[in-house]
Structures are given as structure tokens and as C-alpha cells.
Design a protein around this motif. Sequence first.
Motif, PDB file in Angstrom:
ATOM      1  N   GLU A 316       0.831  -1.214   0.000  1.00  0.00           N
ATOM      2  CA  GLU A 316       0.000   0.000   0.000  1.00  0.00           C
ATOM      3  C   GLU A 316       0.863   1.262   0.000  1.00  0.00           C
ATOM      4  OE1 GLU A 316      -3.921   1.799   2.295  1.00  0.00           O
ATOM      5  OE2 GLU A 316      -2.925   0.023   3.119  1.00  0.00           O
ATOM      6  N   HIS A 317       1.967   1.239   0.781  1.00  0.00           N
ATOM      7  CA  HIS A 317       2.889   2.385   0.803  1.00  0.00           C
ATOM      8  C   HIS A 317       3.495   2.621  -0.589  1.00  0.00           C
ATOM      9  CE1 HIS A 317       3.128   1.420   5.235  1.00  0.00           C
ATOM     10  NE2 HIS A 317       2.803   2.697   5.222  1.00  0.00           N
ATOM     11  N   CYS A 319       2.090   1.826  -3.461  1.00  0.00           N
ATOM     12  CA  CYS A 319       1.015   2.404  -4.295  1.00  0.00           C
ATOM     13  C   CYS A 319       0.890   3.904  -4.063  1.00  0.00           C
ATOM     14  CB  CYS A 319      -0.315   1.733  -3.976  1.00  0.00           C
ATOM     15  SG  CYS A 319      -0.388   0.012  -4.490  1.00  0.00           S
ATOM     16  N   HIS A 320       0.886   4.314  -2.793  1.00  0.00           N
ATOM     17  CA  HIS A 320       0.754   5.740  -2.474  1.00  0.00           C
ATOM     18  C   HIS A 320       1.932   6.546  -3.024  1.00  0.00           C
ATOM     19  CE1 HIS A 320      -2.886   5.429  -0.274  1.00  0.00           C
ATOM     20  NE2 HIS A 320      -2.390   4.682   0.702  1.00  0.00           N
ATOM     21  N   ARG A 324      -1.411   8.692  -5.709  1.00  0.00           N
ATOM     22  CA  ARG A 324      -2.323   8.627  -4.564  1.00  0.00           C
ATOM     23  C   ARG A 324      -3.616   7.853  -4.846  1.00  0.00           C
ATOM     24  NH1 ARG A 324      -2.483  14.079  -6.062  1.00  0.00           N
ATOM     25  NH2 ARG A 324      -4.504  14.814  -6.827  1.00  0.00           N
TER      26      ARG A 324
END
Length: 364
Positions: A316-317, A319-320, A324
Motif C-alpha cells: 500500500e505504501h 502504491c501511495h 495517490r
Amino acid sequence: MGILEKISEIEKEIARTQKNKATEYHLGLLKAKLAKYRAQLLEPSKSSAAKGEGFDVMKSGDARVALIGFPSVGKSTFLSLMTSTASEAASYEFTTLTCIPGVIEYKGANIQLLDLPGIIEGAAQGKGRGRQVIAVARTADVVIMMLDATKGEVQRALLEKELESVGIRLNKTKPNIYFKPKKGGGISFNSTVTLTQCSEKLVQLILHEYKIFNAEVLFREDCSPDEFIDVIVGNRVYMPCLYVYNKIDQISMEEVDRLARRPHSVVISCGMKLNLDYLLEKLWEYLALTCIYTKKRGQRPDFTDAIILRKGASVEHVCHRIHRSLASQFKYALVWGTSTKYSPQRVGLTHMMEHEDVIQIVKK
């Protein structure tokens, strides 16, 4: 009596007071008062918002390292060697008068290195631009404390004291104490371990000193009164520190060996360019960074442009960091590397990434 005089009086009284069972409450209260006055000292006064040269530097790169030390220990020479920035270096003290940034390019990461002006004794009280230097140091991810190997012990003790007094805790973890102020109900005190340094009465006295009469306190480890005060104050910074002993070409081999074996210590010589590679390795370890490489479907991984994240980062990190909105469109990811049982492995958003993993993200 000004704040500086009050701090000086309390420090003298603490030094005079013998440590024993009878004086522990008195010492606890003195320490609480000392922490309160030091906090007041650090608050910027309204009149100090006058015009002047900007001291702090915009944060950039993947991590920030503050280079602190006494004047003439070799900080500017070190910055010039490690980065493409030329910081003025000379054999007289206070060559550097403001904050000079440089960038170390290492393992695909851009690490911002700040050469701060030399700290002198009494810096926490504002001597020699000390307060501004220390304020910048608080924003760093790692502190490199540059010491002169010929007088390292004295310098190290003085610098640690200056940083301690402004709430920077080097190579320490946050005390495991649960503390929550309440609106009523008095002070509820509990502990899950046997306490040898703090008692319920001392905790209450310290809280009363801060005008806190209703709170929940739970000690999950045997902490000292100082650590409990840190939890109440709440603005302490816990950061890793590397003690770097420069000018090892001027001391004996036995002394070099002794300094090198100390915890969190590295010995170097900027003049003779000795052991700088090892220092970079240690710095990388203390920054706890990981490089993640991306891959498009049907193409080879892009090893030229790594995504730099903190250790313990998840998919997830990643992806961000890419975009965003990517996490909301995420279907699954394929990961190659040491974080997987087999390569490639199909994983979800919560999968923890490791250094030099390769990731391919598939959208919905």
C-alpha cells in the motif's frame, strides 16, 4: 530571577542532593521543574521573530541527516568529501556560520546531509546560534555526531548533555508508559512490572508539578522519573545517532581500536580518506531505508529508478508513492524478492516489502 538563573539553581541543587531513598521525591520534583523551565526556554519568544537570515533548509531527498559537532572537528571537510557541495573548511573555528545542505547519492537514494555550525557548551541556552542548530537537528532522521578522536570523550559527553536538555534522546526508545489526562476521577496508577525507580507517590508529585490532577497512568516497563517526565511533556524526539570519531591518524592504534569497539561508533579520517565507505554502510543501516523496483507487464524491471521507502513498508505504501489514487484501483501485485516464499508471488496491499524487491501492480 530569569529562566536561565532558575535552571542553573536547580542543576546545582540536583548536583548537591545525595541520591538515596529519602531524597527520591525531592529529586523527582526538581527534575520536573527543570524540564518545565527548559521547555519554556525552547519556546520561541515573540520578539525573536525579527528579520534575519533563514537558517533551516527545505527538507528534500529520501532522508535527512544532521551533522553536528564542536567547531573544527572536520564537519565541512566531511560534507565536501561525501557530496558535491563545497562547504568552506579552514583550520580556524566557526568557519561555517549557517546551515549548508548537500546530497549523498547511495544505493539509489538521495540522502540530504546538513552541515550545521559548530555547537559550543551552553548551546541549549542559545549560545553561538546553538538553539537554531539544535532545532534543525530535531527534524533529522539520523544524527551524525562528529567528534575529534584526540578529545572525543569530553566532546561526546558535552554534546549529549546539550541535546538531552532540549529533548533529543539519542539511541533510546520511547518509554513504554501509557499516559492519558482526564477531566475527572483523580489519578489512576497501575503497573504491569515491578517498579524500582518510580513509585505511585512520586508519579503523583510529578503530575501535580505539571498541574495535572486527573489522569490514567500505566507503566509497562521499569522506567525512571526522567522517562516519565518525557512522556508527560510529549515533545521528545527519539532518534538514532552515529558517533563518528575523526582524525584517527593523530592517535595510537590501541586508541583507534578502543573507539571503534564502542556501541554506535565509527572511526574515520577525513584528511586521509580512511573508512568512509564503512561509515556510509552504517548510515544506511541506521536510516533503515529499502529500495523497491517497479516492473511493467511484459517488460524487464527498471533498476535505474528505485522507490525509496522506510523499512517495514507495505505494498500500500508503494502504491501511495507511485500515485495517490493507485491503492483504490488496486487488484493485486506480483512480487519478486526476499519478502516472498516463491517468485513471483501474488500478494495484497498488506504484504510487507523488503530491500531490493521487484513489484508489478495489476489494477482492477
